[in-house]
Design a protein around this motif. Structure first.
Motif, PDB file in Angstrom:
ATOM      1  N   UNK A  60      39.075  36.346  40.558  1.00 36.74           N
ATOM      2  CA  UNK A  60      37.629  36.020  41.598  1.00 36.74           C
ATOM      3  C   UNK A  60      37.579  34.699  40.969  1.00 36.74           C
ATOM      4  N   UNK A  61      36.376  33.694  41.354  1.00 35.82           N
ATOM      5  CA  UNK A  61      35.964  32.451  41.190  1.00 35.82           C
ATOM      6  C   UNK A  61      35.762  31.505  39.949  1.00 35.82           C
ATOM      7  N   UNK A  62      34.679  32.873  38.929  1.00 37.10           N
ATOM      8  CA  UNK A  62      34.837  32.635  37.606  1.00 37.10           C
ATOM      9  C   UNK A  62      35.520  32.499  36.373  1.00 37.10           C
ATOM     10  N   UNK A  63      37.295  33.579  36.611  1.00 38.87           N
ATOM     11  CA  UNK A  63      38.284  33.278  36.329  1.00 38.87           C
ATOM     12  C   UNK A  63      38.850  31.748  36.609  1.00 38.87           C
ATOM     13  N   UNK A  64      38.860  31.529  38.057  1.00 34.05           N
ATOM     14  CA  UNK A  64      39.365  30.599  38.148  1.00 34.05           C
ATOM     15  C   UNK A  64      38.210  28.882  37.733  1.00 34.05           C
ATOM     16  N   UNK A  65      37.304  29.677  37.886  1.00 34.26           N
ATOM     17  CA  UNK A  65      36.628  27.989  37.403  1.00 34.26           C
ATOM     18  C   UNK A  65      37.505  28.207  35.625  1.00 34.26           C
ATOM     19  N   UNK A  66      37.459  28.986  34.711  1.00 38.74           N
ATOM     20  CA  UNK A  66      37.714  29.071  33.502  1.00 38.74           C
ATOM     21  C   UNK A  66      38.375  27.722  33.369  1.00 38.74           C
ATOM     22  N   UNK A  67      39.914  28.656  34.252  1.00 41.47           N
ATOM     23  CA  UNK A  67      40.864  27.960  34.511  1.00 41.47           C
ATOM     24  C   UNK A  67      41.879  26.510  34.727  1.00 41.47           C
ATOM     25  N   UNK A  68      40.547  25.525  35.282  1.00 37.25           N
ATOM     26  CA  UNK A  68      40.803  24.826  36.762  1.00 37.25           C
ATOM     27  C   UNK A  68      39.864  23.866  35.333  1.00 37.25           C
TER      28      UNK A  68
ATOM     29  N   UNK B 118      40.654  23.946  32.836  1.00 40.63           N
ATOM     30  CA  UNK B 118      41.158  24.103  31.375  1.00 40.63           C
ATOM     31  C   UNK B 118      42.593  22.718  31.907  1.00 40.63           C
ATOM     32  N   UNK B 119      42.666  22.294  32.888  1.00 37.71           N
ATOM     33  CA  UNK B 119      44.121  22.244  33.453  1.00 37.71           C
ATOM     34  C   UNK B 119      44.844  22.705  33.971  1.00 37.71           C
ATOM     35  N   UNK B 120      44.805  23.755  34.320  1.00 36.94           N
ATOM     36  CA  UNK B 120      45.341  25.109  35.342  1.00 36.94           C
ATOM     37  C   UNK B 120      45.494  24.890  36.746  1.00 36.94           C
ATOM     38  N   UNK B 121      46.264  24.746  37.292  1.00 39.91           N
ATOM     39  CA  UNK B 121      46.752  24.764  39.376  1.00 39.91           C
ATOM     40  C   UNK B 121      46.382  26.399  39.132  1.00 39.91           C
ATOM     41  N   UNK B 122      45.533  26.652  39.828  1.00 38.84           N
ATOM     42  CA  UNK B 122      44.761  28.381  39.931  1.00 38.84           C
ATOM     43  C   UNK B 122      44.802  28.316  41.924  1.00 38.84           C
ATOM     44  N   UNK B 123      45.715  29.662  41.986  1.00 39.22           N
ATOM     45  CA  UNK B 123      45.306  29.729  43.347  1.00 39.22           C
ATOM     46  C   UNK B 123      44.459  31.783  43.150  1.00 39.22           C
ATOM     47  N   UNK B 124      43.823  31.288  43.983  1.00 43.18           N
ATOM     48  CA  UNK B 124      42.840  32.912  43.825  1.00 43.18           C
ATOM     49  C   UNK B 124      42.772  33.431  45.328  1.00 43.18           C
TER      50      UNK B 124
ATOM     51  N   UNK C 195      43.388  34.439  55.261  1.00 47.85           N
ATOM     52  CA  UNK C 195      43.133  32.542  54.819  1.00 47.85           C
ATOM     53  C   UNK C 195      43.800  33.001  53.230  1.00 47.85           C
ATOM     54  N   UNK C 196      43.237  33.614  52.153  1.00 45.97           N
ATOM     55  CA  UNK C 196      43.837  33.869  50.622  1.00 45.97           C
ATOM     56  C   UNK C 196      45.108  33.869  50.669  1.00 45.97           C
ATOM     57  N   UNK C 197      46.108  35.144  51.390  1.00 41.48           N
ATOM     58  CA  UNK C 197      47.480  35.056  51.186  1.00 41.48           C
ATOM     59  C   UNK C 197      48.571  33.181  51.767  1.00 41.48           C
ATOM     60  N   UNK C 198      47.421  33.290  52.957  1.00 42.65           N
ATOM     61  CA  UNK C 198      48.602  31.822  53.639  1.00 42.65           C
ATOM     62  C   UNK C 198      48.408  31.015  52.302  1.00 42.65           C
ATOM     63  N   UNK C 199      47.394  30.485  52.115  1.00 39.43           N
ATOM     64  CA  UNK C 199      47.172  29.708  50.856  1.00 39.43           C
ATOM     65  C   UNK C 199      47.749  29.766  49.680  1.00 39.43           C
ATOM     66  N   UNK C 200      47.567  31.559  49.392  1.00 38.88           N
ATOM     67  CA  UNK C 200      49.203  31.342  48.442  1.00 38.88           C
ATOM     68  C   UNK C 200      50.263  31.839  48.801  1.00 38.88           C
ATOM     69  N   UNK C 201      50.742  31.984  49.730  1.00 38.64           N
ATOM     70  CA  UNK C 201      51.789  31.461  50.030  1.00 38.64           C
ATOM     71  C   UNK C 201      52.537  29.801  49.755  1.00 38.64           C
ATOM     72  N   UNK C 202      51.869  29.461  50.860  1.00 40.01           N
ATOM     73  CA  UNK C 202      52.017  28.411  50.881  1.00 40.01           C
ATOM     74  C   UNK C 202      52.112  27.172  48.904  1.00 40.01           C
ATOM     75  N   UNK C 203      50.964  28.010  48.592  1.00 38.50           N
ATOM     76  CA  UNK C 203      51.535  27.752  46.594  1.00 38.50           C
ATOM     77  C   UNK C 203      52.603  27.550  46.425  1.00 38.50           C
TER      78      UNK C 203
END
Length: 324
Positions: free
Chosen positions: A118-126, A128-134, A307-315
């Motif tokens: 979820x975006x809240x966990x993503x925000x918390x990690x980003x 802290x400079x963590x490259x994050x994919x949702x 869309x999320x899955x395709x972005x994550x696979x590219x990442x």
């Protein structure tokens, strides 16, 4: 060299989804020793054996427990393997694990990044400079088994299902009081309920216990609606993913992440027994409308997850290419 996921549990649906989305080979490591020290030691050794055998370029590790991350860290640092943390909400909110969040974030920022639901966990990690994919939990359309547990069969199509793990963030007392306030509604509470709890429950609650997967799927498919509640702001609801997959109306907690995921397809409630009871009653009175809303939201979520899955696979592909 296969990209892999490592999970220190016997099985987990979210881990299966992440592995499938990112084209990983999943490994489940779960020694059954009653001693936590022995169990972690054996899991540590098995984890080291797996990475030495597979020689992955990318390894995704389920978090918590943070000990699993420590087990993989030496290999990642010495073999140019990108180490990605699959962060579950327990890392932030479970008292047993939240102490390690800052350390986990520092390691993830250095070794690869994070996958979050979820975006809240993503925000918390980003932050802290963590490259994050949702990757939100994926909608999986399933064929449901027809057989219900015996004590539920006569209420087919009319009961309220509340899947529970009796975890620290589940408002069990409020659910019991909501059931007590609606004596004409049958409530089915799954999971291994404490005996003392069952002894003091109102008579319109059925406890089928810890059921088989087929029976659980049948309970979902034959319910009138599903209730999934949490006291924690950033916690998603597995019950909600069951509801959306089955197209069932859903009553859940009024939190940001749940509103973001379900939008106008769910009914949101405070953790108050009277309000929970009122919302359940209102949904049952308008069941067709809420069923249509959930079916429409399911189609939206399926489009989003593609869309999320395709972005994550590219990442993941980029991470793998930098680990050569």
């Amino acid at each position: 060299m296969a990209n892999i996921s490592v999970n220190w549990v016997s099985h987990h649906r979210r881990s299966d989804e992440v592995a499938e989305a990112l084209e990983l080979t999943p490994y489940y490591v779960d020694n059954d020793s009653p001693s936590l020290i022995v169990r972690y030691a054996m899991n540590w050794l098995e984890t080291r054996r797996i990475v030495k055998q597979e020689k992955p370029r990318v390894c995704v590790v389920m978090q918590p427990p943070i000990v699993a991350l420590f087990a993989l860290l030496p290999y990642a640092l010495t073999h140019r393997c990108k180490l990605v943390v699959d962060v579950h909400s327990g890392v932030l909110f479970d008292p047993k694990w939240r102490w390690g969040f800052s350390l986990l974030a520092r390691i993830a920022a250095r070794t690869g990044g994070a996958v979050v639901p979820n975006s809240e966990l993503a925000d918390g990690l980003r932050q802290r400079s963590v490259d994050t994919v949702l990757i939100t939990n994926l909608v999986r359309l399933a064929e449901f088994a027809p057989d219900l547990p015996d004590q539920v069969a006569e209420f087919r199509g009319s009961y309220v299902l509340a899947p529970l793990a009796y975890a620290h963030d589940e408002p069990i007392e409020e659910i019991l009081e909501a059931a007590r306030a609606t004596p004409n509604i049958v409530w089915v509470l799954t999971g291994k309920a404490p005996k003392g709890l069952m002894d003091t429950s109102p008579p319109n609650i059925i406890y089928p216990g810890y059921v088989s997967r087929d029976h659980y799927q049948a309970l979902v498919a034959n319910s009138a609606l599903i209730v999934g509640l949490t006291t924690k702001e950033s916690t998603m609801q597995s019950a909600g993913f069951e509801a959306i997959a089955a197209g069932k109306p859903f009553v859940t907690s009024d939190t940001r992440v749940l509103r973001e995921y379900f939008e106008n397809a769910a009914v949101y409630t405070s953790i108050d027994a009277d309000e929970i009871a009122g919302n359940v009653t209102a949904v049952l009175q308008n069941i067709d409308d809420w069923t249509k809303r959930m079916a429409a939201r399911r189609e939206d979520r399926i489009a989003i997850q593609r869309i999320q899955v395709e972005n994550a696979r590219q990442w993941i592909g980029k991470l793998a290419s930098t680990s050569k």
